[in-house]
Design a protein around this motif. Structure first.
Motif, PDB file in Angstrom:
ATOM      1  N   VAL A 146       0.662  -1.458   0.236  1.00 47.93           N
ATOM      2  CA  VAL A 146       0.097   0.092   0.028  1.00 47.93           C
ATOM      3  C   VAL A 146       0.775   1.216   0.076  1.00 47.93           C
ATOM      4  O   VAL A 146       0.441   2.391  -0.586  1.00 47.93           O
ATOM      5  CB  VAL A 146      -0.897   0.088   1.254  1.00 47.93           C
ATOM      6  N   TYR A 147       1.643   1.237   0.716  1.00 47.87           N
ATOM      7  CA  TYR A 147       2.784   2.295   0.772  1.00 47.87           C
ATOM      8  C   TYR A 147       3.410   2.593  -0.473  1.00 47.87           C
ATOM      9  O   TYR A 147       3.523   3.875  -1.014  1.00 47.87           O
ATOM     10  CB  TYR A 147       3.868   2.203   1.900  1.00 47.87           C
ATOM     11  N   ASP A 148       3.898   1.667  -1.187  1.00 46.47           N
ATOM     12  CA  ASP A 148       4.614   1.858  -2.379  1.00 46.47           C
ATOM     13  C   ASP A 148       3.912   2.046  -3.324  1.00 46.47           C
ATOM     14  O   ASP A 148       4.159   2.957  -4.259  1.00 46.47           O
ATOM     15  CB  ASP A 148       5.385   0.498  -2.842  1.00 46.47           C
ATOM     16  N   LEU A 149       2.572   1.571  -3.690  1.00 47.44           N
ATOM     17  CA  LEU A 149       1.640   1.985  -4.544  1.00 47.44           C
ATOM     18  C   LEU A 149       1.074   3.146  -4.484  1.00 47.44           C
ATOM     19  O   LEU A 149       1.156   4.153  -5.482  1.00 47.44           O
ATOM     20  CB  LEU A 149       0.566   1.240  -4.523  1.00 47.44           C
ATOM     21  N   ALA A 150       0.800   3.843  -3.165  1.00 47.41           N
ATOM     22  CA  ALA A 150       0.391   5.183  -3.002  1.00 47.41           C
ATOM     23  C   ALA A 150       1.577   6.268  -3.384  1.00 47.41           C
ATOM     24  O   ALA A 150       1.326   7.162  -3.942  1.00 47.41           O
ATOM     25  CB  ALA A 150      -0.012   5.383  -1.659  1.00 47.41           C
ATOM     26  N   ARG A 151       2.895   5.877  -3.073  1.00 48.25           N
ATOM     27  CA  ARG A 151       4.118   6.656  -3.378  1.00 48.25           C
ATOM     28  C   ARG A 151       4.006   6.906  -4.809  1.00 48.25           C
ATOM     29  O   ARG A 151       4.365   7.865  -5.449  1.00 48.25           O
ATOM     30  CB  ARG A 151       5.314   5.988  -2.663  1.00 48.25           C
ATOM     31  N   ARG A 152       3.849   5.756  -5.633  1.00 49.74           N
ATOM     32  CA  ARG A 152       4.108   5.971  -7.224  1.00 49.74           C
ATOM     33  C   ARG A 152       2.948   6.557  -7.620  1.00 49.74           C
ATOM     34  O   ARG A 152       2.868   7.245  -8.599  1.00 49.74           O
ATOM     35  CB  ARG A 152       4.029   4.298  -7.622  1.00 49.74           C
ATOM     36  N   LEU A 153       1.627   6.577  -7.130  1.00 52.41           N
ATOM     37  CA  LEU A 153       0.424   7.205  -7.785  1.00 52.41           C
ATOM     38  C   LEU A 153       0.361   8.485  -7.224  1.00 52.41           C
ATOM     39  O   LEU A 153      -0.141   9.467  -8.206  1.00 52.41           O
ATOM     40  CB  LEU A 153      -0.803   6.286  -7.256  1.00 52.41           C
ATOM     41  N   TRP A 154       0.979   8.876  -6.128  1.00 52.69           N
ATOM     42  CA  TRP A 154       0.876  10.475  -5.615  1.00 52.69           C
ATOM     43  C   TRP A 154       2.143  10.735  -5.331  1.00 52.69           C
ATOM     44  O   TRP A 154       2.849  11.283  -6.019  1.00 52.69           O
ATOM     45  CB  TRP A 154      -0.408  10.430  -4.573  1.00 52.69           C
ATOM     46  N   ASN A 155       2.343  10.630  -3.775  1.00 48.37           N
ATOM     47  CA  ASN A 155       3.666  11.244  -3.432  1.00 48.37           C
ATOM     48  C   ASN A 155       4.060  10.572  -2.027  1.00 48.37           C
ATOM     49  O   ASN A 155       3.000   9.961  -1.637  1.00 48.37           O
ATOM     50  CB  ASN A 155       3.599  12.604  -3.378  1.00 48.37           C
ATOM     51  N   PRO A 156       5.224  10.819  -1.293  1.00 45.65           N
ATOM     52  CA  PRO A 156       5.594  10.050  -0.225  1.00 45.65           C
ATOM     53  C   PRO A 156       4.824  10.481   1.170  1.00 45.65           C
ATOM     54  O   PRO A 156       4.410   9.610   1.880  1.00 45.65           O
ATOM     55  CB  PRO A 156       6.938  10.616  -0.127  1.00 45.65           C
ATOM     56  N   GLN A 157       4.278  11.721   0.918  1.00 44.39           N
ATOM     57  CA  GLN A 157       3.304  11.956   2.132  1.00 44.39           C
ATOM     58  C   GLN A 157       2.253  11.450   2.219  1.00 44.39           C
ATOM     59  O   GLN A 157       1.468  11.016   2.972  1.00 44.39           O
ATOM     60  CB  GLN A 157       3.043  13.644   2.185  1.00 44.39           C
ATOM     61  N   VAL A 158       1.367  11.391   1.051  1.00 44.22           N
ATOM     62  CA  VAL A 158       0.159  10.587   0.665  1.00 44.22           C
ATOM     63  C   VAL A 158       0.465   9.149   1.046  1.00 44.22           C
ATOM     64  O   VAL A 158      -0.506   8.555   1.786  1.00 44.22           O
ATOM     65  CB  VAL A 158      -0.397  10.844  -0.591  1.00 44.22           C
ATOM     66  N   ALA A 159       1.608   8.497   0.585  1.00 48.66           N
ATOM     67  CA  ALA A 159       1.913   7.302   0.887  1.00 48.66           C
ATOM     68  C   ALA A 159       1.910   7.025   2.465  1.00 48.66           C
ATOM     69  O   ALA A 159       1.451   6.017   3.054  1.00 48.66           O
ATOM     70  CB  ALA A 159       3.210   6.867   0.474  1.00 48.66           C
ATOM     71  N   PHE A 160       2.484   7.839   3.162  1.00 50.97           N
ATOM     72  CA  PHE A 160       2.758   7.847   4.852  1.00 50.97           C
ATOM     73  C   PHE A 160       1.470   7.802   5.479  1.00 50.97           C
ATOM     74  O   PHE A 160       1.037   6.931   6.161  1.00 50.97           O
ATOM     75  CB  PHE A 160       3.622   8.832   4.977  1.00 50.97           C
TER      76      PHE A 160
END
Length: 586
Positions: free
Chosen positions: A117-131
């Motif tokens: 989930v973290y990695d896909l959110a980072r790729r789709l949006w940005n690191p803050q959204v992933a966190f």
């Protein structure tokens, strides 16, 4: 969310810099996950309904050396494929501690889903959204609950999440054929975990809508048919890792019992179970009304505002929202059409739900409506705990004492701790941060459950207290038989016992047990009082304890009434027992 955490802990500027550093995000999330998942690890045995069965199967795989076909007390178990039990058995073989081994697959699956989930959110949006996505996933009740329990659904959800990750890497960020094939292979592993591992295929429905209306929003629009067809081949290959050895073995053995096992697990426990369920029957709206409101907390509190934002993005043809939200809806609809429903069935949808909510978390965590709902929930927990204490100590103290004696433990100190915790975080929420108060309450409750409730409840829930009490009423040289037994009984007994079938007709089981009991003076039966008549006289038996919603008795040959028909050659099965009870756990 990051600012909220730093505010409450102090040293605001230093912690803010730490939380905003992309390099620390995943390590911090993994540490937070271990804080939640490991609370109480090793302090309890497997608990009903499913954990003792899977732990018993895994233990006996190691003790008996029979890994291909799962057995419960010597009886083939055809409800589920064996992959989860194999993994538990491997951890048990490596560690020798079943109390830890039985929880590791779900815990590792939870960590795996968090990383995906973290990695896909980072790729789709940005690191803050992933966190933020990682934090929300860990705070979601159903996700952490299943990461802390030993049911199949945690491992199943990992395979489903891996498949969704691979498909979205290919569709939205691709083309990426390697991830496409990994996704299908993961579906195959999901199928040999619990049968419904094909759930990611439902992504086809929102994809078709996008393909027809907004094809330019998809990264992978075209594909050679032969390359697409290799995906299902990868899935069949994964299934074949279990299915082909099974079919060959059953064919070579030429056993009617094994053939019945094969047919049951391949047909009755799949399509028939979905279309004509015989257990957990619930109405069509069960998930929306009775499961999602509590299981998907805290996401469910923000759903009124999330739905409006999702609807707006979907009207614009946003591919990420269409695929994630559309797939979650498809999963809910799919399980709603089956008559048999359990709340845990929705677990595979949680990671996708969190991903769909992730871009809006920073905004919604400051929304007044979300703040008020969070504060109301915290207040409700505090009110419930305080009301329970008032009833127990001031209004019905005799009834509270009676329940304590009956069930073998006193929960009131724990309830007091819950009341203090919820009142304390409510004070934080009252000062203007209901979302943070709810998050702290959730974390605190998991810690109380693991470090306090686990040891408190374990003796009564696991039979670790009941079986020693039972053996006190059985002479050392006597044989012990079990009727209407629970899987945790076999886990907690360190001597061979007889039983008379698993999930058998109760009257037939009782008749065989009485026939066995009557053939020797040095035999005893452990049986629930409600199941004794007409074959056994409860007044001639010894009461052991009230556990697992039944009064358990030990009956000798003198309790036989002679009022029921018994067979000449009773069915009798043996359990190996194990020597590590009381040392390394069950």
């Amino acid at each position: 969310m990051s600012a909220f955490i730093s505010d409450i802990l102090g040293h605001r500027s230093e912690l803010r810099r730490l939380l905003e550093d992309e390099r620390t995000h995943l390590p911090l999330l993994l540490l937070f996950a271990l804080l939640l998942f490991c609370a109480g690890l090793g302090l309890r045995d497997p608990w009903p309904a499913d954990e003792p069965r899977f732990a018993l199967i895994a233990r006996d795989m190691v003790l008996r050396g029979d890994w291909l076909i799962p057995h419960v007390g010597g009886v083939p178990y055809s409800d589920k494929p064996p992959l989860f039990m194999w993994i538990v058995a491997c951890f048990y073989w490596l560690s020798g501690h079943l109390r830890i081994a039985f929880l590791l697959p779900s815990m590792l699956a939870g960590l795996g889903m968090l990383v995906l989930v973290y990695d896909l959110a980072r790729r789709l949006w940005n690191p803050q959204v992933a966190f933020h996505a990682g934090l929300l996933l860990l705070l979601t009740i159903q996700f952490t609950l299943q990461a802390r329990t030993a049911q199949l659904d945690g491992l199943l959800s990992f395979w489903v999440t891996l498949a969704i990750y691979g498909l979205l890497r290919h569709i939205l960020l691709g083309p990426h054929w390697a991830w496409y094939y990994i996704a299908w292979f993961a579906m195959g592993l999901g199928i040999i975990t619990k049968g419904v591992g094909f759930l990611p295929v439902l992504l086809l429905f929102p994809w078709i809508v996008l393909r027809l209306k907004w094809p330019h929003h998809l990264a992978s629009r075209e594909g050679q048919p032969w390359r697409l067809a290799l995906g299902p081949v990868a899935m069949l290959f994964a299934i074949g890792l279990w299915l082909i050895p099974l079919l060959v073995y059953v064919s070579l053995e030429n056993s009617a019992g094994l053939a019945a096992y094969r047919d049951d697990i391949l047909f009755r426990q799949t399509a028939e179970r979905y279309l004509d369920s015989w257990d957990h029957i619930e109405p069509f709206w069960y998930y929306v009304v009775e499961v999602i409101p509590w299981a998907w907390l805290p996401v469910s509190l923000a759903l009124p505002w999330l739905i409006t934002r999702w609807w707006r993005r979907m009207a614009e043809g946003d591919a990420v929202t269409w695929l994630l939200v559309g797939w979650v809806v498809c999963v809910i609809v799919f399980f709603s059409f089956s008559p048999g429903k359990r709340g845990v069935y929705l677990l595979p949808a949680v990671p996708a739900l969190v991903l769909a909510a992730a871009p809006y978390l920073s905004e919604l965590s400051r929304h007044r409506g979300v703040h008020l709902l969070s504060l109301l929930l915290v207040a409700a927990v505090a009110t419930t705990a305080v009301a329970a204490l008032v009833l127990a100590y001031l209004i019905f103290p005799e009834r509270a004492l009676e329940l304590t004696v009956k069930y073998g433990f006193s929960p009131w100190a724990l309830v007091s701790a819950i009341a203090l915790l919820s009142l304390g975080v409510a004070a934080i929420g009252w000062r203007g941060n209901g979302v943070l108060a709810l998050a702290l309450l959730i974390v605190g409750l998991w810690q109380l459950q693991g470090w306090w409730a686990y040891p408190l409840l374990n003796p009564s829930r696991s039979a670790s207290e009941l079986m020693p009490l039972t053996l006190e009423h059985v002479p050392a040289n006597a044989e012990l038989g079990l009727v209407g037994w629970k899987e945790q009984f076999l886990l907690q007994v360190n001597r061979p016992v007889s039983h008379f079938g698993f999930r058998r007709d109760r009257q037939e089981e009782l008749q065989d047990a009485v026939a066995w009991l009557g053939r020797g003076e040095n035999r005893r039966l452990m049986i629930a009082e409600r199941h004794m008549l007409p074959c056994l006289d409860p007044s001639a038996a010894t009461s052991v304890a009230f556990r697992h919603r039944r009064e358990w008795m030990v009956a000798g040959p003198d309790a036989i009434t002679g009022q029921c028909k018994v067979g000449d050659q009773p069915t009798r099965l043996w359990n190996l027992g194990t020597t590590d009870v009381g040392n390394n756990g069950p």
